[in-house]
Design a protein around this motif. Structure first.
Motif, PDB file in Angstrom:
ATOM      1  N   ALA A 102       0.828  -1.203   0.000  1.00  0.00           N
ATOM      2  CA  ALA A 102       0.000   0.000   0.000  1.00  0.00           C
ATOM      3  C   ALA A 102       0.864   1.255   0.000  1.00  0.00           C
ATOM      4  CB  ALA A 102      -0.924  -0.011   1.219  1.00  0.00           C
ATOM      5  N   ALA A 103       1.993   1.215   0.761  1.00  0.00           N
ATOM      6  CA  ALA A 103       2.893   2.369   0.787  1.00  0.00           C
ATOM      7  C   ALA A 103       3.496   2.615  -0.593  1.00  0.00           C
ATOM      8  CB  ALA A 103       3.990   2.144   1.827  1.00  0.00           C
ATOM      9  N   GLN A 104       3.862   1.528  -1.297  1.00  0.00           N
ATOM     10  CA  GLN A 104       4.412   1.675  -2.648  1.00  0.00           C
ATOM     11  C   GLN A 104       3.385   2.313  -3.582  1.00  0.00           C
ATOM     12  OE1 GLN A 104       7.371   1.302  -3.783  1.00  0.00           O
ATOM     13  NE2 GLN A 104       8.406   0.272  -2.091  1.00  0.00           N
ATOM     14  N   ARG A 105       2.117   1.863  -3.448  1.00  0.00           N
ATOM     15  CA  ARG A 105       1.072   2.457  -4.297  1.00  0.00           C
ATOM     16  C   ARG A 105       0.901   3.943  -3.995  1.00  0.00           C
ATOM     17  NH1 ARG A 105      -1.789  -2.403  -3.122  1.00  0.00           N
ATOM     18  NH2 ARG A 105      -3.054  -1.273  -1.597  1.00  0.00           N
ATOM     19  N   VAL A 106       0.935   4.278  -2.692  1.00  0.00           N
ATOM     20  CA  VAL A 106       0.764   5.681  -2.321  1.00  0.00           C
ATOM     21  C   VAL A 106       1.937   6.512  -2.834  1.00  0.00           C
ATOM     22  CG1 VAL A 106       0.671   7.276  -0.372  1.00  0.00           C
ATOM     23  CG2 VAL A 106      -0.665   5.163  -0.325  1.00  0.00           C
ATOM     24  N   ARG A 107       3.174   5.969  -2.660  1.00  0.00           N
ATOM     25  CA  ARG A 107       4.337   6.706  -3.139  1.00  0.00           C
ATOM     26  C   ARG A 107       4.311   6.852  -4.662  1.00  0.00           C
ATOM     27  NH1 ARG A 107       7.139   4.132   1.274  1.00  0.00           N
ATOM     28  NH2 ARG A 107       7.498   2.279   0.015  1.00  0.00           N
ATOM     29  N   ALA A 108       3.939   5.778  -5.373  1.00  0.00           N
ATOM     30  CA  ALA A 108       3.873   5.861  -6.840  1.00  0.00           C
ATOM     31  C   ALA A 108       2.841   6.887  -7.280  1.00  0.00           C
ATOM     32  CB  ALA A 108       3.537   4.478  -7.410  1.00  0.00           C
ATOM     33  N   LEU A 109       1.683   6.885  -6.584  1.00  0.00           N
ATOM     34  CA  LEU A 109       0.655   7.874  -6.924  1.00  0.00           C
ATOM     35  C   LEU A 109       1.142   9.287  -6.635  1.00  0.00           C
ATOM     36  CD1 LEU A 109      -2.256   8.475  -7.797  1.00  0.00           C
ATOM     37  CD2 LEU A 109      -2.961   8.133  -5.416  1.00  0.00           C
ATOM     38  N   ALA A 110       1.857   9.441  -5.492  1.00  0.00           N
ATOM     39  CA  ALA A 110       2.379  10.772  -5.161  1.00  0.00           C
ATOM     40  C   ALA A 110       3.437  11.208  -6.180  1.00  0.00           C
ATOM     41  CB  ALA A 110       2.972  10.750  -3.752  1.00  0.00           C
ATOM     42  N   ASP A 111       4.330  10.275  -6.568  1.00  0.00           N
ATOM     43  CA  ASP A 111       5.358  10.629  -7.563  1.00  0.00           C
ATOM     44  C   ASP A 111       4.710  11.000  -8.890  1.00  0.00           C
ATOM     45  OD1 ASP A 111       7.281  10.090  -5.673  1.00  0.00           O
ATOM     46  OD2 ASP A 111       7.693   8.049  -6.390  1.00  0.00           O
ATOM     47  N   ARG A 112       3.690  10.243  -9.295  1.00  0.00           N
ATOM     48  CA  ARG A 112       3.018  10.570 -10.553  1.00  0.00           C
ATOM     49  C   ARG A 112       2.338  11.933 -10.463  1.00  0.00           C
ATOM     50  NH1 ARG A 112      -1.907   6.920 -12.512  1.00  0.00           N
ATOM     51  NH2 ARG A 112      -2.914   8.193 -10.918  1.00  0.00           N
ATOM     52  N   THR A 113       1.730  12.197  -9.288  1.00  0.00           N
ATOM     53  CA  THR A 113       1.077  13.495  -9.107  1.00  0.00           C
ATOM     54  C   THR A 113       2.091  14.621  -9.180  1.00  0.00           C
ATOM     55  OG1 THR A 113      -0.598  12.445  -7.710  1.00  0.00           O
ATOM     56  CG2 THR A 113      -0.389  14.836  -7.562  1.00  0.00           C
ATOM     57  N   VAL A 114       3.300  14.374  -8.551  1.00  0.00           N
ATOM     58  CA  VAL A 114       4.354  15.396  -8.604  1.00  0.00           C
ATOM     59  C   VAL A 114       4.801  15.639 -10.043  1.00  0.00           C
ATOM     60  CG1 VAL A 114       6.757  15.859  -7.982  1.00  0.00           C
ATOM     61  CG2 VAL A 114       5.175  14.993  -6.259  1.00  0.00           C
ATOM     62  N   VAL A 115       5.011  14.549 -10.803  1.00  0.00           N
ATOM     63  CA  VAL A 115       5.444  14.689 -12.195  1.00  0.00           C
ATOM     64  C   VAL A 115       4.388  15.418 -13.016  1.00  0.00           C
ATOM     65  CG1 VAL A 115       6.016  13.409 -14.293  1.00  0.00           C
ATOM     66  CG2 VAL A 115       6.961  12.678 -12.090  1.00  0.00           C
ATOM     67  N   GLU A 116       3.120  15.019 -12.801  1.00  0.00           N
ATOM     68  CA  GLU A 116       2.046  15.672 -13.554  1.00  0.00           C
ATOM     69  C   GLU A 116       1.938  17.144 -13.190  1.00  0.00           C
ATOM     70  OE1 GLU A 116      -1.391  13.383 -12.665  1.00  0.00           O
ATOM     71  OE2 GLU A 116      -0.898  11.746 -14.065  1.00  0.00           O
ATOM     72  N   THR A 117       2.094  17.433 -11.882  1.00  0.00           N
ATOM     73  CA  THR A 117       1.997  18.832 -11.453  1.00  0.00           C
ATOM     74  C   THR A 117       3.143  19.665 -12.024  1.00  0.00           C
ATOM     75  OG1 THR A 117       0.934  18.116  -9.397  1.00  0.00           O
ATOM     76  CG2 THR A 117       1.858  20.333  -9.434  1.00  0.00           C
TER      77      THR A 117
END
Length: 292
Positions: A204-219
């Motif tokens: 779950a932590a990996q999913r959250v981190r991946a989602l956060a990294d993707r959000t950072v890249v998209e932002t």
């Protein structure tokens, strides 16, 4: 005087004889009058009673409900899961004559030894029956088993003149080696569950981190795109202003651009700038160029 001397010992002997012939039965007791080891009378009612001095003796037994704790024993139910069981019983002497004949001079001590053997035998027989499992013994259904043990022990104890009032199982535990094995199995199971929870948490932590990294890249990408658009619009406006200024006074615009070139090119440093004297770069540094 001589008569008085003889009378005193006779009176003393008579008093001692009377006192030794009298005994009291308490309401909590039963008594047997024995003559040369043979039962001559049974006294079950409380009160004052008499016996023949020196020839007869009185043996008293407790008429109350007594308690007996059995030693812990191992039993093996039908599921071959060994258990350590200890019990306690409540009993009373129901037939004092039969009790005396069964245990003799040993009394309560001998009777409890025999009763313990009877209880242990019945416990093994009832708890080791075909339909009895360890789960049954450890559940509320063991009340039925205790009643069966009591009834069978009561039948066997009648020959001792004893009535078994109740039988209860105090503790029902696994043997120590089984407890250790069970504890080890439970520990391993808990460790496995903990490892599963940790793995699920890491996932779950990996999913959250991946989602956060993707959000950072998209932002960042969106911000960079908006910045490029803004810079492009600014450059367009700047060029438009320059073009408008150039169109209004081309000579002034050329002069302004030359000043900017001088400012950037003529700074101190290690770089050298080699130009011909008649280069257009110096037009506005010449007297005639300045006049123009």
């Amino acid at each position: 005087m001589k008569k008085l001397t003889y009378a005193i010992p006779v009176v003393v002997i008579a008093v001692v004889g009377v006192l030794s012939s009298v005994f009291v039965v308490d309401e909590r007791e039963k008594a047997l009058v024995l003559q040369f080891g043979q039962i001559r009378a049974v006294k079950e009612k409380p009160g004052l009673n008499f016996k023949v001095p020196l020839i007869q003796e009185v043996v008293k037994y407790d008429d109350r409900i007594l308690s007996l704790d059995t030693d812990a024993i191992e039993v093996t139910p039908s599921d071959d899961r060994r258990l350590v069981v200890d019990a306690f019983a409540r009993y009373r002497i129901s037939d004092v004559v039969q009790f005396r004949q069964a245990v003799g001079v040993g009394g309560i001590r001998v009777a409890e030894d025999r009763l313990s053997s009877i209880l242990n035998a019945q416990i093994r027989e009832v708890l080791g029956a075909d339909q009895v499992t360890s789960d049954t013994i450890l559940s509320q259904d063991r009340r039925v088993l205790m009643t069966r043990i009591r009834d069978q022990a009561r039948t066997s104890a009648r020959s001792l003149g004893i009535e078994v009032v109740d039988v209860r199982l105090k503790q029902t535990n696994l043997p120590q080696q089984n407890l250790d094995a069970t504890f080890a199995r439970m520990k391993a199971e808990r460790e496995r569950e903990a490892a599963d929870e940790i793995a699920r948490g890491n996932e779950a932590a990996q999913r959250v981190r991946a989602l956060a990294d993707r959000t950072v890249v998209e932002t960042l990408s969106e911000a960079e795109r908006e910045a490029q658009v803004t810079r492009g619009e600014a450059d367009a406006k700047r060029n438009a202003i320059f073009a408008e200024a150039f169109g209004a006074d081309p000579e002034f615009f050329a002069f302004y651009r030359s000043l900017q070139a001088y400012e950037k090119a003529l700074k101190g440093g290690n770089s050298s700038l080699v130009l011909t004297p008649d280069s257009e770069f110096f037009d506005y540094l010449k007297a005639d160029g300045a006049s123009k």
